[in-house]
Structures are given as structure tokens and as C-alpha cells.
Design an enzyme around this catalytic site. Structure first.
Site, PDB file in Angstrom:
ATOM      1  N   ASP A 143     -13.225   0.239   2.759  1.00 47.87           N
ATOM      2  CA  ASP A 143     -12.456   1.252   3.494  1.00 47.87           C
ATOM      3  C   ASP A 143     -13.088   1.516   4.857  1.00 47.87           C
ATOM      4  O   ASP A 143     -12.994   2.626   5.382  1.00 47.87           O
ATOM      5  CB  ASP A 143     -12.295   2.548   2.697  1.00 47.87           C
ATOM      6  N   HIS A 158     -10.520   3.279  -3.252  1.00 48.20           N
ATOM      7  CA  HIS A 158     -11.636   4.172  -2.890  1.00 48.20           C
ATOM      8  C   HIS A 158     -11.784   5.361  -3.847  1.00 48.20           C
ATOM      9  O   HIS A 158     -11.655   6.508  -3.448  1.00 48.20           O
ATOM     10  CB  HIS A 158     -11.525   4.670  -1.436  1.00 48.20           C
ATOM     11  N   LYS A 172       0.837  -1.205   0.000  1.00 44.79           N
ATOM     12  CA  LYS A 172       0.000   0.000   0.000  1.00 44.79           C
ATOM     13  C   LYS A 172       0.866   1.248   0.000  1.00 44.79           C
ATOM     14  O   LYS A 172       1.768   1.381   0.830  1.00 44.79           O
ATOM     15  CB  LYS A 172      -0.898   0.005   1.249  1.00 44.79           C
TER      16      LYS A 172
HETATM   17  O1  DOR Z   1     -11.129   8.130   5.664  1.00 42.23           O
HETATM   18  C1  DOR Z   1     -10.117   7.447   5.705  1.00 42.23           C
HETATM   19  N1  DOR Z   1      -9.758   6.785   6.819  1.00 42.23           N
HETATM   20  N2  DOR Z   1      -9.349   7.378   4.616  1.00 42.23           N
HETATM   21  C2  DOR Z   1      -8.161   6.749   4.639  1.00 42.23           C
HETATM   22  O2  DOR Z   1      -7.511   6.750   3.626  1.00 42.23           O
HETATM   23  C3  DOR Z   1      -7.647   6.161   5.888  1.00 42.23           C
HETATM   24  C4  DOR Z   1      -8.715   5.821   6.802  1.00 42.23           C
HETATM   25  C5  DOR Z   1      -8.223   5.550   8.207  1.00 42.23           C
HETATM   26  O3  DOR Z   1      -7.270   4.778   8.353  1.00 42.23           O
HETATM   27  O4  DOR Z   1      -8.816   6.070   9.152  1.00 42.23           O
HETATM   28 ZN    ZN Z   2      -8.342   3.033   3.742  1.00 38.46          ZN
END
Ligand code: DOR
Ligand code: ZN
Length: 337
Positions: free
Chosen positions: A240, A169, A94
């Protein structure tokens, strides 16, 4: 159609965290088989050995079939990545642009410095998952994905034409077109299919709708709905689902992330039903992802039923408490246990 039986879906983008939060959320991914687990812990999961240890903690906490990722840094050892992929410890790597989102400080600043590891990944077929946003503070938050396509993804693709890429996403019509034009994979979350930025901002400010990349305007939501339900193999399910404690969401500075794991599958079914495309749900949820990652689809099935609107709990867990994402309109589908 009031019941639907499909191959068991997988979640190709899931945050499970660690410690007490891991123990709270690990048992809650209702209906999913495997999940590609994100590595943005503190400290991040940067080596094959750390990924193997994290996998055991996840299993012990109650999620049986995690697929692991490594967090790419400018110091990542190409040999470790290739070895961890070859022996099945990790399914993908990632890449977070430094500063793009939660716990991304160890991510990539200077893209020239990751050239050797990306070369090795291209050569050995190791998939790369991308958080696709630029971090330049001068770029408007609503334009960061679009800018990433032009300034980061296009050059990366040109330099590494054989690299296996998942754009994570996606949130814009522009990303949908890019993915189709370039033949890469992309995950789509349920909040980006169900909500737009008005839902987050126009009737008060809803912290549980706030995630990154941020919700966009309605026409982008509709382009994502069209892409997900089109049957195109590029697009597959990745929630996500990103749990934060209630106090970190309902705060003066709200953490980014929507917690959807327990009801995500029902919510995707709701979207496909609204689009008159229930027949395309199995491809999106259960077939395209495994094909992209060169794995077999799950052999078992799951049955979904249409019924009364789902009643979401006020929160999951006790310590920490996690509030589920509520799209604000009925989810009529239920996943059989
Ligand atoms: O909204 C999000 N939360 N986007 C991300 O890319 C990471 C994730 C998180 O790990 O809280
Ligand atoms: Zn994520």
C-alpha cells in the site's frame, strides 16, 4: 542467518499515481517483480481501455511488470470487467466504499447496485480487492474495519460464496481471524507490522505514519506480525505504498498514505528477523500472492543481506518530493541490486 535468497517478491497492493508523481515513484519499488497497481487516480481507472492505457504509462515511467486493477463504481459494466480480465488487461477489481480514503468519491454507496457486476465476477473468477472500512461518520475511525467485517464483508461473502476476495491492508486481530475463518486472502503492509498508533500519536503527531486504515493499538500490530510470519497462505505482501507530495503530508490536513516502496522489502525482512521467522518470508513475500491470483511465482531470485542500519533519504524525487516512511527503529536488511 546474514543473507537470505528467496524467489523475487511481488507487491500485491501499490499506488503509482500518474504524471510527474508516476515518473518519480515508478522506478523505486526496489526488489519487487510484479505489482498490483491501484486504480484510484483522478479520474479513476474505470474501464478496460483506461487500464490498458495506464499500464503503458507505467511501463514508460520505469516499472516493467504492472498488473492492473479496475475501480469499481455503481456504473461499472459487467461485460467490460469480464472481457478485461479474460484478455489479461486486468488482474482484479478494486472496491472502495465511497469516502473511505484518497480519491474514493466515485466508489460504492449503494451495495445493491453492484450486485450484477459482482455476480459476473463470481461466475468468471475475477478477483475482488476490498478497502475494508465502513464510512459512517458515526463509527469511530479505529472501529471502521471491524464494523466492515460484520456489516459488509459477511453479507457479501454469504451472497457470493464463490467470489475470490482479497481483504486489503488488514489492521486488526479481528480481520486476521475473519480471514482465517473464511478462507479469503489478505494483504498486510509493512507500516502495520512495524508501528502502532502510539508511534503515530504519542510523541508528537507524525504525519508520515498516517494512512488508512489507520494504525491501531499494539495488540493488533502483534496479531498482524503473528499472521504474516505464521506461514498461513491467506496472508501476503502488499505495501500500500501511497506517495503524496511532502507538502500534502506535512499540512494542517494531512493526506493518508505511507511511502514505503523503496525500502519496504528490507523492512519486511527486518520484521521477520525480529520474529525469528526469516524462513517464512519467502512464502509471505513471493509465493502466497501468486497462488491467490493463480499466477506462477517469479522464476528469478533476490538476495537480502543483514548489515548496518539502512539510511533513509530525507526525501525522494525533486518535484514532487516524497518523504519515506521511517519506522523509527533500525532496518538492518539490504536488498542486493
Ligand atoms: O493511506 C492510504 N492511502 N490508504 C488508502 O486506502 C489509499 C491510499 C492513497 O491512495 O493515498
Ligand atoms: Zn491502497
Amino acid at each position: 542467518m546474514d543473507t537470505l535468497t528467496i524467489r523475487r517478491p511481488d507487491d500485491w497492493h501499490l499506488h503509482l499515481r500518474d504524471g510527474a508523481m508516476l515518473r518519480t515513484v515508478a522506478p523505486l519499488s526496489a526488489g519487487f517483480g510484479r505489482a498490483l497497481v491501484m486504480p484510484n487516480l483522478v479520474p479513476p481507472v474505470t474501464t478496460g481501455a483506461m487500464a490498458a492505457a495506464y499500464r503503458e504509462r507505467i511501463r514508460a515511467a520505469g516499472f516493467a511488470r504492472p498488473l492492473m486493477t479496475l475501480y469499481l463504481t455503481e456504473e461499472t459494466d459487467p461485460a467490460d470487467v469480464v472481457r478485461a480480465h479474460a484478455d489479461g488487461t486486468i488482474a482484479a477489481v478494486k472496491l472502495y466504499p465511497a469516502g473511505a480514503t484518497t480519491n474514493s468519491a466515485s466508489g460504492v454507496r449503494d451495495w445493491d447496485r453492484i450486485r450484477p457486476v459482482v455476480d459476473a465476477m463470481e461466475e468468471h473468477g475475477v478477483p475482488l480487492c476490498l478497502h475494508g472500512e465502513v464510512t459512517d461518520p458515526e463509527v469511530d475511525i479505529f472501529d471502521r474495519e471491524l464494523r466492515f467485517l460484520d456489516t459488509r464483508l459477511a453479507p457479501l461473502r454469504d451472497m457470493h460464496p464463490g467470489l475470490r476476495i482479497t481483504l486489503e491492508h488488514i489492521t486488526t486481530a479481528d480481520a486476521v481471524s475473519w480471514v482465517l475463518d473464511h478462507g479469503v486472502g489478505a494483504t498486510i503492509t509493512v507500516q502495520h507490522l512495524m508501528a502502532d498508533r502510539n508511534d503515530m500519536l504519542a510523541v508528537g503527531l507524525r504525519p508520515h505514519h498516517y494512512c488508512l486504515p489507520v494504525l491501531k493499538r499494539r495488540r493488533h500490530r502483534d496479531a498482524l506480525r503473528h499472521a504474516a510470519t505464521s506461514g498461513a497462505k491467506n496472508f501476503f505482501l502488499g505495501t500500500d505504498s501511497a506517495p503524496h507530495p511532502q507538502h500534502a503530508k506535512e499540512a494542517a490536513c494531512c493526506a493518508a498514505g505511507c511511502f514505503t516502496a523503496p525500502h519496504a522489502l528490507a523492512a519486511y525482512a527486518q520484521v521477520f528477523d525480529e520474529e525469528g521467522a526469516l524462513g517464512k518470508l519467502e512464502g509471505f513475500a513471493s509465493l502466497h500472492g501468486p497462488a491467490h491470483y493463480r499466477l506462477e511465482p517469479n522464476a528469478d531470485t533476490v538476495t537480502l543481506r543483514r548489515g548496518e542500519p539502512l539510511e533513509l533519504p530525507a526525501h525522494h524525487g525533486g518535484d514532487p518530493r516524497v518523504v519515506p516512511f521511517d519506522p523509527g527503529h533500525p532496518i538492518r536488511w539490504h536488498v542486493d541490486a
